[in-house]
Design a protein around this motif. Sequence first.
Motif, PDB file in Angstrom:
ATOM      1  N   SER A 198      -2.027   1.962   2.624  1.00 14.39           N
ATOM      2  CA  SER A 198      -2.480   0.665   3.127  1.00 14.39           C
ATOM      3  C   SER A 198      -3.186  -0.144   2.044  1.00 14.39           C
ATOM      4  O   SER A 198      -3.105  -1.368   2.034  1.00 14.39           O
ATOM      5  N   ASP A 199      -3.902   0.533   1.125  1.00 15.50           N
ATOM      6  CA  ASP A 199      -4.580  -0.203   0.043  1.00 15.50           C
ATOM      7  C   ASP A 199      -3.553  -0.527  -1.032  1.00 15.50           C
ATOM      8  O   ASP A 199      -3.479   0.113  -2.064  1.00 15.50           O
ATOM      9  N   LYS A 450      -0.734   0.135  -8.389  1.00 19.46           N
ATOM     10  CA  LYS A 450      -0.223   0.265  -7.020  1.00 19.46           C
ATOM     11  C   LYS A 450       1.297   0.228  -6.932  1.00 19.46           C
ATOM     12  O   LYS A 450       1.847   0.195  -5.822  1.00 19.46           O
TER      13      LYS A 450
END
Length: 505
Positions: A198-199, A450
């Motif tokens: 989610s991050d 990410k």
Amino acid sequence: MFQLINPIWLYAIGGISIPLIIHLWNIKKGKTLKIGSISLLGESSRQSARSLKLIDLLLLFLRCLLLIILALIFAGPIWNSKINTAVNKGWLLIEKENLTETYTKFKSEIDSLNSLGYEFHYFEPGFELAKLRGALKEMTTEKGSEVLLPYWSLIKLLDDKIPQNTKAVIFTPNRLNRLGAERPVISKQLSWKTYTPSDSTATWIENAWFSESDSVKVTIASSSPVGTTYKTVTIDPADKNSSFAIDIQNGNASLKFKDICQGDSLPVIIDTATIRIAIYTDKFKSDAGYLKAAIGAIQKYTERKIKLSEFSTMNIPSGQNIIFWLSESAIPSGIIPLNSLFVYEKGKLEQVSSRLKLSPAISNTEKGDIDLYKRISYSEPGGRGFPVWEDGYGQPILDLQMKNKLSVFHFYSRFNPDWNELVWSDDFPKALISIIIPEQNVSEMHPSDKRIANQTQIKPVFINDNAQPSDKNPESQKSLKDQFWLALVVIFLLERYLTFRNNLI
């Protein structure tokens, strides 16, 4: 199950016709019975009495059996038996670092595996066995091992640790920066499920340095699952309203975000050093001109403190960070730079019509190629070092060799338009940045990166990659030759005994 390796030898069984013919040929003729008067006998046709004793039939059978067993021995008799390969209880592996989120993403599948008897293990060094429900209730912390090994390294350890015939199901985020450098080769059954956490966004300071004007230049990275972008900003150290905080300890200046929510709060050391570059020209004076222009462009673009010096003699002072040795003469043993050495290689000159391939991340030209006209023959069969630039045939034009802490670049061409079009290319300064300012290159494995990896990227290499695991039990093969040879000897001895006995009758 009884099987034969070379069943073609069964044709040899046809040899039993030989003893069969011999036995039938040697049937004993009947004896003539003499009587005193033949007046009472009629004129019936003459008949011969013949006899075939039981012992003859047994000998015939044994001799035929000898030939059959001998043929079977040559045919390679084996016995295939099923191996009991009932799969042990599987392993369910999840990182302690992301246990709650991973369980939430795959709740139904994890619960199903747990109910089937799969053991829960933490996906970290040691693969600690735990109770899934108990681990989920421990909500005080979700931090795993302090040493976060790359996933590929853990996969390799798991392949050695997990018992035979035990399936492993792994659940992890799909972070590209967690994979590792070397794809593992494994042999155990493994299923790897991934998800996007989610991050999914992050910002951090990639590097920082003092410019010629004493301002601070900062490279900021912004990362998301689709990619990472970089921008360079200038900040005034005296500006109290800046979003950055500068701290000086033990003579070292560091920089970080003031607001933790704005980005990674880990401080980055501000580079205050001056990069000293020496160019030894020898007879390649014009080459040095192109090189100096490229370094000037780098200095203007990055605003780094660079001190460039050109030498036509070998009296190069010590303390140089980088030396460009534009000469085919040997380098004196006393000339050693602090960081990098760039050397013109000498050897057989080759006229080529090829392309000089830079890194796709550097080059903006079509296919990342630049025209190449001349090169020095690359005579190292196994390669001298890591290839940095290559020609169209995959041969290194520039390779990197590490000697202790010194980076030695071997160049198999020249900074000259008669040799290649590199000096005219806009990519020339970009290609030199990795040599002059290695830390200027963006990090591929930053902890806050990410970017995500797809299933093809994360898949390990299986030893039997073309053969999918089968649910059928494998078979073990046991040779029966010894047993058949024993039977052959026993039958042969019995046949000899009966033959000797028959001759005495």
